[in-house]
Scaffold this motif. Structure first.
Motif, mmCIF file in Angstrom:
data_model
loop_
_atom_site.group_PDB
_atom_site.id
_atom_site.type_symbol
_atom_site.label_atom_id
_atom_site.label_comp_id
_atom_site.label_asym_id
_atom_site.label_seq_id
_atom_site.Cartn_x
_atom_site.Cartn_y
_atom_site.Cartn_z
ATOM 1 N N THR A 10 2.992 4.884 13.710
ATOM 2 C CA THR A 10 4.237 5.455 14.216
ATOM 3 C C THR A 10 4.606 6.736 13.489
ATOM 4 N N GLY A 11 4.381 6.770 12.170
ATOM 5 C CA GLY A 11 4.791 7.936 11.390
ATOM 6 C C GLY A 11 6.289 8.083 11.306
ATOM 7 N N ILE A 12 7.016 7.012 11.583
ATOM 8 C CA ILE A 12 8.477 7.063 11.627
ATOM 9 C C ILE A 12 9.050 6.838 10.245
ATOM 10 N N ASP A 13 10.144 7.506 9.957
ATOM 11 C CA ASP A 13 10.857 7.311 8.705
ATOM 12 C C ASP A 13 11.385 5.886 8.682
ATOM 13 N N ASN A 14 10.978 5.104 7.659
ATOM 14 C CA ASN A 14 11.360 3.704 7.612
ATOM 15 C C ASN A 14 12.586 3.442 6.751
ATOM 16 N N ASP A 15 13.280 4.469 6.249
ATOM 17 C CA ASP A 15 14.501 4.243 5.516
ATOM 18 C C ASP A 15 15.531 3.635 6.457
ATOM 19 N N SER A 16 16.188 2.589 6.049
ATOM 20 C CA SER A 16 17.197 1.956 6.897
ATOM 21 C C SER A 16 18.159 1.177 6.039
ATOM 22 N N ALA A 17 19.180 0.616 6.696
ATOM 23 C CA ALA A 17 20.172 -0.173 5.986
ATOM 24 C C ALA A 17 19.689 -1.603 5.767
ATOM 25 N N ASN A 18 18.562 -1.999 6.376
ATOM 26 C CA ASN A 18 18.052 -3.348 6.229
ATOM 27 C C ASN A 18 17.539 -3.561 4.816
ATOM 28 N N PRO A 19 17.725 -4.764 4.255
ATOM 29 C CA PRO A 19 17.295 -5.009 2.879
ATOM 30 C C PRO A 19 15.781 -4.992 2.720
ATOM 31 N N ILE A 20 15.044 -5.315 3.774
ATOM 32 C CA ILE A 20 13.591 -5.329 3.712
ATOM 33 C C ILE A 20 13.056 -5.028 5.105
ATOM 34 N N GLU A 21 11.922 -4.333 5.180
ATOM 35 C CA GLU A 21 11.317 -4.032 6.469
ATOM 36 C C GLU A 21 10.094 -4.915 6.681
ATOM 37 N N ILE A 22 10.180 -5.790 7.655
ATOM 38 C CA ILE A 22 9.060 -6.664 7.995
ATOM 39 C C ILE A 22 8.173 -5.946 9.006
ATOM 40 N N ILE A 23 6.893 -5.828 8.704
ATOM 41 C CA ILE A 23 5.972 -5.152 9.628
ATOM 42 C C ILE A 23 5.057 -6.130 10.356
ATOM 43 N N TYR A 24 4.995 -7.379 9.851
ATOM 44 C CA TYR A 24 4.207 -8.406 10.549
ATOM 45 C C TYR A 24 4.689 -9.769 10.092
ATOM 46 N N GLU A 25 4.773 -10.705 11.042
ATOM 47 C CA GLU A 25 5.113 -12.078 10.680
ATOM 48 C C GLU A 25 4.555 -13.045 11.705
ATOM 49 N N ASP A 26 3.987 -14.158 11.233
ATOM 50 C CA ASP A 26 3.659 -15.289 12.082
ATOM 51 C C ASP A 26 3.992 -16.543 11.277
ATOM 52 N N GLU A 27 3.535 -17.700 11.709
ATOM 53 C CA GLU A 27 3.913 -18.932 11.029
ATOM 54 C C GLU A 27 3.228 -19.098 9.675
ATOM 55 N N PHE A 28 2.229 -18.264 9.391
ATOM 56 C CA PHE A 28 1.460 -18.393 8.160
ATOM 57 C C PHE A 28 1.687 -17.259 7.168
ATOM 58 N N LEU A 29 2.011 -16.069 7.669
ATOM 59 C CA LEU A 29 2.052 -14.857 6.859
ATOM 60 C C LEU A 29 3.293 -14.040 7.147
ATOM 61 N N VAL A 30 3.640 -13.195 6.208
ATOM 62 C CA VAL A 30 4.628 -12.148 6.454
ATOM 63 C C VAL A 30 4.230 -10.936 5.609
ATOM 64 N N ALA A 31 4.282 -9.764 6.215
ATOM 65 C CA ALA A 31 3.970 -8.519 5.512
ATOM 66 C C ALA A 31 5.169 -7.602 5.600
ATOM 67 N N ILE A 32 5.480 -6.927 4.519
ATOM 68 C CA ILE A 32 6.608 -6.007 4.483
ATOM 69 C C ILE A 32 6.122 -4.616 4.087
ATOM 70 N N ASN A 33 6.986 -3.651 4.316
ATOM 71 C CA ASN A 33 6.776 -2.295 3.822
ATOM 72 C C ASN A 33 7.641 -2.157 2.574
ATOM 73 N N LYS A 34 7.018 -2.369 1.408
ATOM 74 C CA LYS A 34 7.775 -2.315 0.153
ATOM 75 C C LYS A 34 8.198 -0.888 -0.150
ATOM 76 N N GLU A 35 9.450 -0.715 -0.476
ATOM 77 C CA GLU A 35 9.946 0.614 -0.831
ATOM 78 C C GLU A 35 9.551 0.967 -2.258
ATOM 79 N N ALA A 36 9.438 2.235 -2.540
ATOM 80 C CA ALA A 36 9.154 2.690 -3.902
ATOM 81 C C ALA A 36 10.306 2.290 -4.811
ATOM 82 N N GLY A 37 9.978 1.825 -6.017
ATOM 83 C CA GLY A 37 10.996 1.438 -6.982
ATOM 84 C C GLY A 37 11.380 -0.025 -6.923
#
Length: 261
Positions: A10-37
């Motif tokens: 996407t190349g989209i700016d992922n800064d947002s008011a959400n506490p965490i950005e989930i980029i993938y989730e199913d019943e076994f896994l979840v992946a996030i876009n961890k912010e710097a810091g």
């Protein structure tokens, strides 16, 4: 069938008011876009921190999560968690057996060659608190990193006294091994320090990016993670978008297209 995360290319700016950005989730896994810091979990090294990726992810998905790999605090990007101990064990084995491909974006000082590999063993680096009981006589561990130069720029600024201009490269880094601070230490060994790295970088270039481009973060981002799903065995490719500081640099240097995964 290949499964790709929703933010693929996407190349989209992922800064947002959400506490965490989930980029993938199913019943076994979840992946996030961890912010710097953001720390992955609580640590004695940062007693003053109150936000942690593991706890924020747990709260977002409503169940316990188990880390299967790590990202340094100043590094952003794909961070994967398992939702059960058994899946975590399977993923840990996949990482240990080099069955997971990790690709990072970085901005480094100087012009790097088009592509190459650094095979340079790294000695154990002791943290005063976290590693106080660790064996200090460990031999240097094998460490291998591949790089690909994606774009280059020469700026009309004399960051060092030796040159009237300053050169930088946008590179894709693919580590074969997962040693502590491997990419940062390998780039320092090649004299292509990662911009913004306050531990292994070059302070002159860090200060230049802070003052000239209002960029205070380390420019290292875990862009993609590719693996076989630990339960379904389907190919899984996870991609994390870039934050506003990264995008500002890419736009300023006309590197947006070059940075796409």
């Amino acid at each position: 069938m290949s499964i790709e995360s929703d933010t693929e290319n996407t190349g989209i700016d992922n800064d947002s008011a959400n506490p965490i950005e989930i980029i993938y989730e199913d019943e076994f896994l979840v992946a996030i876009n961890k912010e710097a810091g953001l720390l992955v979990h609580r640590s004695w090294l940062d007693k003053g921190e109150t936000r942690f990726a593991m706890q924020l992810t747990r709260d977002a998905v409503g169940c316990h999560v188990f880390p299967v790999h790590r990202l340094d605090k100043p590094t952003s990007g794909v961070l994967l968690f398992a939702k059960s101990p058994s899946v975590a064990r399977s993923l840990n084995e996949a990482f240990t057996d080099h069955q997971v491909t990790k690709q990072y974006l970085a901005v480094v000082r100087g012009y790097m060659t088009e592509q190459g590999t650094i095979d340079y063993a790294l000695s154990f680096k002791r943290d005063a608190i976290a590693d106080k009981l660790a064996d200090l006589d460990k031999p240097a561990q094998e460490a291998v990193t591949h790089w690909q130069s994606l774009a280059q720029i020469e700026l009309p600024f004399a960051v060092s006294k030796k040159h009237d201009t300053s050169r930088y490269s946008l590179v894709r880094l693919t580590p074969e091994t997962g040693r502590k601070h491997q990419l940062r230490r390998h780039m320092r060994h090649l004299f292509h320090h990662i911009v913004g790295d306050t531990s292994h970088g070059d302070g002159r270039h860090n200060r230049f990016f802070r003052t000239q481009y209002d960029c205070a973060r380390m420019l290292l981002h875990a862009q993609t993670l590719a693996l076989s799903h630990p339960v379904t065995a389907e190919p899984l490719r996870l991609t994390a978008g870039l934050d506003s500081q990264w995008l500002r640099i890419l736009e300023e240097f006309d590197w947006v297209e070059s940075a796409k995964g």
